[in-house]
Design a protein around this motif. Structure first.
Motif, PDB file in Angstrom:
ATOM      1  N   ARG A 169      51.874 -68.282 -95.047  1.00  0.00           N
ATOM      2  CA  ARG A 169      52.768 -68.932 -94.120  1.00  0.00           C
ATOM      3  C   ARG A 169      52.108 -69.644 -92.782  1.00  0.00           C
ATOM      4  O   ARG A 169      52.437 -70.964 -92.630  1.00  0.00           O
ATOM      5  N   ASN A 170      51.158 -68.986 -92.453  1.00  0.00           N
ATOM      6  CA  ASN A 170      50.468 -69.417 -91.108  1.00  0.00           C
ATOM      7  C   ASN A 170      49.604 -70.485 -91.709  1.00  0.00           C
ATOM      8  O   ASN A 170      49.605 -71.528 -90.710  1.00  0.00           O
ATOM      9  N   ALA A 175      48.817 -76.446 -90.923  1.00  0.00           N
ATOM     10  CA  ALA A 175      48.594 -77.869 -91.367  1.00  0.00           C
ATOM     11  C   ALA A 175      49.777 -78.753 -90.820  1.00  0.00           C
ATOM     12  O   ALA A 175      49.751 -79.847 -90.582  1.00  0.00           O
ATOM     13  N   ARG A 176      51.073 -78.086 -90.954  1.00  0.00           N
ATOM     14  CA  ARG A 176      52.136 -79.259 -90.482  1.00  0.00           C
ATOM     15  C   ARG A 176      52.145 -79.283 -89.176  1.00  0.00           C
ATOM     16  O   ARG A 176      52.472 -80.568 -88.551  1.00  0.00           O
ATOM     17  N   ARG A 177      51.522 -78.548 -88.323  1.00  0.00           N
ATOM     18  CA  ARG A 177      51.578 -78.599 -86.792  1.00  0.00           C
ATOM     19  C   ARG A 177      50.408 -79.632 -86.365  1.00  0.00           C
ATOM     20  O   ARG A 177      50.499 -80.363 -85.259  1.00  0.00           O
ATOM     21  N   ARG A 178      49.329 -79.272 -86.797  1.00  0.00           N
ATOM     22  CA  ARG A 178      47.872 -79.759 -86.305  1.00  0.00           C
ATOM     23  C   ARG A 178      47.038 -81.136 -86.943  1.00  0.00           C
ATOM     24  O   ARG A 178      46.278 -81.602 -86.401  1.00  0.00           O
ATOM     25  N   ALA A 213      55.943 -70.793 -99.528  1.00  0.00           N
ATOM     26  CA  ALA A 213      57.222 -71.368 -99.614  1.00  0.00           C
ATOM     27  C   ALA A 213      57.836 -71.101 -98.203  1.00  0.00           C
ATOM     28  O   ALA A 213      58.529 -71.992 -97.672  1.00  0.00           O
ATOM     29  N   GLU A 214      57.770 -69.966 -97.640  1.00  0.00           N
ATOM     30  CA  GLU A 214      58.442 -69.823 -96.262  1.00  0.00           C
ATOM     31  C   GLU A 214      57.920 -70.722 -95.146  1.00  0.00           C
ATOM     32  O   GLU A 214      58.661 -71.297 -94.339  1.00  0.00           O
ATOM     33  N   GLY A 215      56.336 -70.853 -95.453  1.00  0.00           N
ATOM     34  CA  GLY A 215      55.760 -71.884 -94.315  1.00  0.00           C
ATOM     35  C   GLY A 215      56.416 -73.347 -94.519  1.00  0.00           C
ATOM     36  O   GLY A 215      56.391 -74.181 -93.427  1.00  0.00           O
ATOM     37  N   PRO A 219      60.904 -73.547 -89.658  1.00  0.00           N
ATOM     38  CA  PRO A 219      60.342 -74.533 -89.012  1.00  0.00           C
ATOM     39  C   PRO A 219      59.014 -74.052 -88.563  1.00  0.00           C
ATOM     40  O   PRO A 219      58.606 -73.011 -88.310  1.00  0.00           O
ATOM     41  N   ALA A 220      58.061 -75.101 -88.371  1.00  0.00           N
ATOM     42  CA  ALA A 220      56.589 -74.745 -88.013  1.00  0.00           C
ATOM     43  C   ALA A 220      56.151 -74.812 -86.427  1.00  0.00           C
ATOM     44  O   ALA A 220      55.138 -74.361 -86.046  1.00  0.00           O
ATOM     45  N   GLY A 221      57.266 -74.911 -85.772  1.00  0.00           N
ATOM     46  CA  GLY A 221      56.796 -75.232 -84.406  1.00  0.00           C
ATOM     47  C   GLY A 221      56.593 -76.414 -83.865  1.00  0.00           C
ATOM     48  O   GLY A 221      56.672 -77.592 -84.598  1.00  0.00           O
ATOM     49  N   GLU A 222      56.146 -76.487 -82.594  1.00  0.00           N
ATOM     50  CA  GLU A 222      55.901 -78.207 -82.039  1.00  0.00           C
ATOM     51  C   GLU A 222      54.680 -78.882 -82.649  1.00  0.00           C
ATOM     52  O   GLU A 222      53.778 -78.185 -83.054  1.00  0.00           O
TER      53      GLU A 222
END
Length: 243
Positions: A169-170, A175-178, A213-215, A219-222
């Motif tokens: 998940r992390n 990847a989605r955030r950074r 799948a949870e990740g 929502p991944a955050g800002e």
């Protein structure tokens, strides 16, 4: 120049009380005490530390309602320290770590005082990816200082029942955030292949893909994607952010 004001941040799930006490006692023995100590309970209540262990500086306990994982817990510690606004350097310590020498905080302060461009000093353990990427994107130097030793027990991270799920998940959230959008599927595809190659546990793989799948779903955050010049800089340093 005034020496930098140092804070210590510790994140725990509450399942290592003896190890946390030993870590905090090693902090208390430092020849330069921290100005502040923040201890985060990651989805757990915390015992009283300050008087029982005679800790130096101001000690703050932060109890989170849910386990946000290591990065989330560390972010909570840094956010609280930012609210105080009176420290310059944060030393993040794992709850099963131990400062072997009594001069670690002093030497960390000296390193930062000697070079204003240093953003991270890495002890002789792995550097944390999210923090390293953000620091590199902000233009900071990352200095590996193997002489600063943080002792860890010789145990596998897979000892945690939730390790595989939270790890996956992390990784997706990171990847989605950074990362720039074009690199997100590349990075995650590489990690799927590496996980399949490394993991021979069917239950572990089921938990890992459930976390993946949870990740994707949650929502991944800002989102603060690194710049392409940072991607190139990391690649030249031998750390391309697709791996």
């Amino acid at each position: 120049m005034e020496p930098p004001r140092i804070a210590v941040a510790v994140v725990t799930m509450g399942n290592r009380p003896a190890e946390v006490d030993a870590l905090l006692e090693s902090v208390a023995k430092q020849d330069v005490p921290p100005a502040r100590i923040v201890i985060v309970g990651n989805g757990c209540p915390l015992p009283e530390f300050a008087r029982r262990l005679s800790l130096p500086g101001e000690v703050t306990a932060v109890e989170l309602d849910e386990n946000l994982g290591c990065p989330g817990g560390r972010n909570a510690a840094i956010a609280r320290l930012r609210e105080f606004g009176d420290v310059d350097v944060v030393v993040e310590l794992d709850d099963d770590g131990l400062l072997v020498d009594a001069d670690v905080l002093r030497r960390v302060g000296e390193l930062y005082a000697a070079d204003e461009r240093i953003g991270i000093v890495g002890f002789r353990i792995a550097e944390e990816t999210d923090l390293a990427w953000r620091a590199a994107d902000a233009g900071w130097r990352i200095l590996y200082a193997p002489e600063l030793l943080l002792q860890h027990p010789k145990t596998s991270p897979a000892r945690h029942a939730v390790y595989y799920r939270v790890n996956a998940r992390n990784r997706v959230w990171l990847a989605r955030r950074r990362l720039p959008f074009a690199l997100v599927p590349v990075h995650l595809g590489v990690w799927v292949l590496l996980t399949l190659a490394r993991n021979r546990s069917a239950s572990g793989l089921r938990a890992w893909f459930a976390g993946f799948a949870e990740g994707v779903r949650e929502p991944a955050g800002e989102r603060r994607a690194m710049r392409w010049r940072t991607v190139w800089r990391l690649t030249r340093l031998g750390r391309p952010p697709v791996i």
